[in-house]
Write a protein that holds these residues in place. Structure first.
Motif, PDB file in Angstrom:
ATOM      1  N   LYS A  89       0.862  -1.179   0.000  1.00  0.00           N
ATOM      2  CA  LYS A  89       0.000   0.000   0.000  1.00  0.00           C
ATOM      3  C   LYS A  89       0.900   1.231   0.000  1.00  0.00           C
ATOM      4  O   LYS A  89       2.039   1.170   0.454  1.00  0.00           O
ATOM      5  CB  LYS A  89      -0.892  -0.009   1.236  1.00  0.00           C
ATOM      6  N   ALA A  90       0.391   2.342  -0.501  1.00  0.00           N
ATOM      7  CA  ALA A  90       1.188   3.558  -0.637  1.00  0.00           C
ATOM      8  C   ALA A  90       1.823   3.964   0.686  1.00  0.00           C
ATOM      9  O   ALA A  90       1.208   3.885   1.748  1.00  0.00           O
ATOM     10  CB  ALA A  90       0.332   4.694  -1.185  1.00  0.00           C
ATOM     11  N   GLY A  91       3.093   4.364   0.595  1.00  0.00           N
ATOM     12  CA  GLY A  91       3.798   4.840   1.776  1.00  0.00           C
ATOM     13  C   GLY A  91       5.287   4.621   1.673  1.00  0.00           C
ATOM     14  O   GLY A  91       5.805   4.154   0.654  1.00  0.00           O
ATOM     15  N   ALA A  92       5.984   4.972   2.742  1.00  0.00           N
ATOM     16  CA  ALA A  92       7.445   4.841   2.826  1.00  0.00           C
ATOM     17  C   ALA A  92       7.782   3.689   3.766  1.00  0.00           C
ATOM     18  O   ALA A  92       7.253   3.612   4.886  1.00  0.00           O
ATOM     19  CB  ALA A  92       8.055   6.142   3.337  1.00  0.00           C
ATOM     20  N   PHE A  93       8.695   2.814   3.307  1.00  0.00           N
ATOM     21  CA  PHE A  93       9.035   1.602   4.042  1.00  0.00           C
ATOM     22  C   PHE A  93      10.533   1.355   3.976  1.00  0.00           C
ATOM     23  O   PHE A  93      11.252   2.006   3.218  1.00  0.00           O
ATOM     24  CB  PHE A  93       8.260   0.408   3.457  1.00  0.00           C
ATOM     25  N   LEU A  94      10.972   0.399   4.771  1.00  0.00           N
ATOM     26  CA  LEU A  94      12.366  -0.024   4.755  1.00  0.00           C
ATOM     27  C   LEU A  94      12.425  -1.505   4.430  1.00  0.00           C
ATOM     28  O   LEU A  94      11.618  -2.291   4.925  1.00  0.00           O
ATOM     29  CB  LEU A  94      13.023   0.205   6.120  1.00  0.00           C
ATOM     30  N   ILE A  95      13.384  -1.886   3.607  1.00  0.00           N
ATOM     31  CA  ILE A  95      13.741  -3.291   3.396  1.00  0.00           C
ATOM     32  C   ILE A  95      14.913  -3.492   4.342  1.00  0.00           C
ATOM     33  O   ILE A  95      15.989  -2.924   4.156  1.00  0.00           O
ATOM     34  CB  ILE A  95      14.099  -3.568   1.928  1.00  0.00           C
ATOM     35  N   PHE A  96      14.696  -4.302   5.364  1.00  0.00           N
ATOM     36  CA  PHE A  96      15.478  -4.283   6.589  1.00  0.00           C
ATOM     37  C   PHE A  96      15.976  -5.688   6.907  1.00  0.00           C
ATOM     38  O   PHE A  96      15.237  -6.658   6.739  1.00  0.00           O
ATOM     39  CB  PHE A  96      14.507  -3.758   7.658  1.00  0.00           C
ATOM     40  N   CYS A  97      17.226  -5.804   7.345  1.00  0.00           N
ATOM     41  CA  CYS A  97      17.724  -7.088   7.856  1.00  0.00           C
ATOM     42  C   CYS A  97      17.324  -7.174   9.319  1.00  0.00           C
ATOM     43  O   CYS A  97      17.717  -6.343  10.136  1.00  0.00           O
ATOM     44  CB  CYS A  97      19.237  -7.224   7.724  1.00  0.00           C
ATOM     45  N   ALA A  98      16.532  -8.223   9.640  1.00  0.00           N
ATOM     46  CA  ALA A  98      15.989  -8.355  10.989  1.00  0.00           C
ATOM     47  C   ALA A  98      16.851  -9.197  11.917  1.00  0.00           C
ATOM     48  O   ALA A  98      16.501  -9.385  13.080  1.00  0.00           O
ATOM     49  CB  ALA A  98      14.578  -8.940  10.920  1.00  0.00           C
ATOM     50  N   VAL A  99      18.000  -9.704  11.443  1.00  0.00           N
ATOM     51  CA  VAL A  99      18.916 -10.391  12.354  1.00  0.00           C
ATOM     52  C   VAL A  99      19.305  -9.368  13.420  1.00  0.00           C
ATOM     53  O   VAL A  99      19.675  -8.229  13.082  1.00  0.00           O
ATOM     54  CB  VAL A  99      20.158 -10.932  11.608  1.00  0.00           C
ATOM     55  N   PRO A 100      19.170  -9.695  14.698  1.00  0.00           N
ATOM     56  CA  PRO A 100      19.410  -8.701  15.747  1.00  0.00           C
ATOM     57  C   PRO A 100      20.714  -7.912  15.566  1.00  0.00           C
ATOM     58  O   PRO A 100      21.791  -8.485  15.398  1.00  0.00           O
ATOM     59  CB  PRO A 100      19.421  -9.538  17.029  1.00  0.00           C
ATOM     60  N   GLY A 101      20.564  -6.592  15.551  1.00  0.00           N
ATOM     61  CA  GLY A 101      21.688  -5.672  15.432  1.00  0.00           C
ATOM     62  C   GLY A 101      22.020  -5.260  14.008  1.00  0.00           C
ATOM     63  O   GLY A 101      22.619  -4.214  13.795  1.00  0.00           O
ATOM     64  N   HIS A 102      21.650  -6.053  13.010  1.00  0.00           N
ATOM     65  CA  HIS A 102      22.047  -5.747  11.632  1.00  0.00           C
ATOM     66  C   HIS A 102      21.349  -4.497  11.093  1.00  0.00           C
ATOM     67  O   HIS A 102      21.999  -3.622  10.517  1.00  0.00           O
ATOM     68  CB  HIS A 102      21.783  -6.940  10.718  1.00  0.00           C
ATOM     69  N   GLY A 103      20.031  -4.426  11.232  1.00  0.00           N
ATOM     70  CA  GLY A 103      19.308  -3.251  10.751  1.00  0.00           C
ATOM     71  C   GLY A 103      19.768  -1.990  11.460  1.00  0.00           C
ATOM     72  O   GLY A 103      20.009  -0.959  10.834  1.00  0.00           O
ATOM     73  N   ALA A 104      19.923  -2.073  12.771  1.00  0.00           N
ATOM     74  CA  ALA A 104      20.376  -0.915  13.549  1.00  0.00           C
ATOM     75  C   ALA A 104      21.785  -0.487  13.148  1.00  0.00           C
ATOM     76  O   ALA A 104      22.148   0.683  13.278  1.00  0.00           O
ATOM     77  CB  ALA A 104      20.316  -1.236  15.044  1.00  0.00           C
TER      78      ALA A 104
END
Length: 183
Positions: free
Chosen positions: A142-157
């Protein structure tokens, strides 16, 4: 005998310093690389976009990058209502990685959160996929702004995320470089 200990100690110190310099250089921010046009394929008739999403494509950000980009330095824009297929593969020889599409936020999560869309995740979010493995992620956004994110703890951050924009006005999918968010 004592001079030998000093010489060995200096060699170890020098080796340690060189190793730290190499690790520091590898951990630099992933401001980006070059976009490869083969990463993106679109079929207007079926309203489907295929995106080749590669974790650890380069050494940028210590291997914690997607397609050589991190911290939002790559932006995938797709028209609203299109089927999005992320063909995910981990090419990082050192770390496991996963993928989750999440809402854009000022604070990047440390680990998995509920995905922005149904099916917008690889599964195995915390443990990730080892080198050479991956899976497809298919969803309709759906319309909007998103992130394609690595969810392995600490990686996205640590910066392992790129941007996804689902646009009500775009007529075709595009890839562009973005302005990376500072650390």
């Amino acid at each position: 005998m004592r001079p030998t200990c000093v010489t060995v100690g200096r060699r170890l110190l020098l080796t340690g310093a060189l190793l730290l310099a190499a690790v520091g250089a590898r951990a630099q921010s992933a401001k980006g690389g070059k976009i490869d046009p083969t990463w993106l394929r679109a079929d207007a008739a079926s309203k489907t976009v295929d995106f080749k999403l590669v974790a650890g494509l380069t050494d940028a950000n210590g291997g914690m990058n997607f397609n050589g980009f991190g911290r939002g330095g790559l932006v995938l824009t797709v028209p609203q209502g299109w089927n999005v297929v992320l063909h995910f593969k981990n090419e990082d020889p050192n770390l496991p990685h996963s993928v989750e599409v999440i809402g854009d936020a000022a604070a990047i999560p440390v680990g998995p959160v509920p995905p922005a869309f149904e099916h917008a995740t690889t599964g195995r979010l915390e443990q990730g996929f080892p080198a050479g493995q991956g899976t497809d992620v298919t969803f309709v956004g759906k319309a909007g702004a998103f992130l394609i994110f690595c969810a392995v703890p600490g990686h996205g951050a640590a910066g392992m995320w790129i941007r996804l924009t689902v646009s009500a006005t775009a007529d075709k999918p595009t890839l562009a470089t973005g302005d990376p968010r500072p650390q």
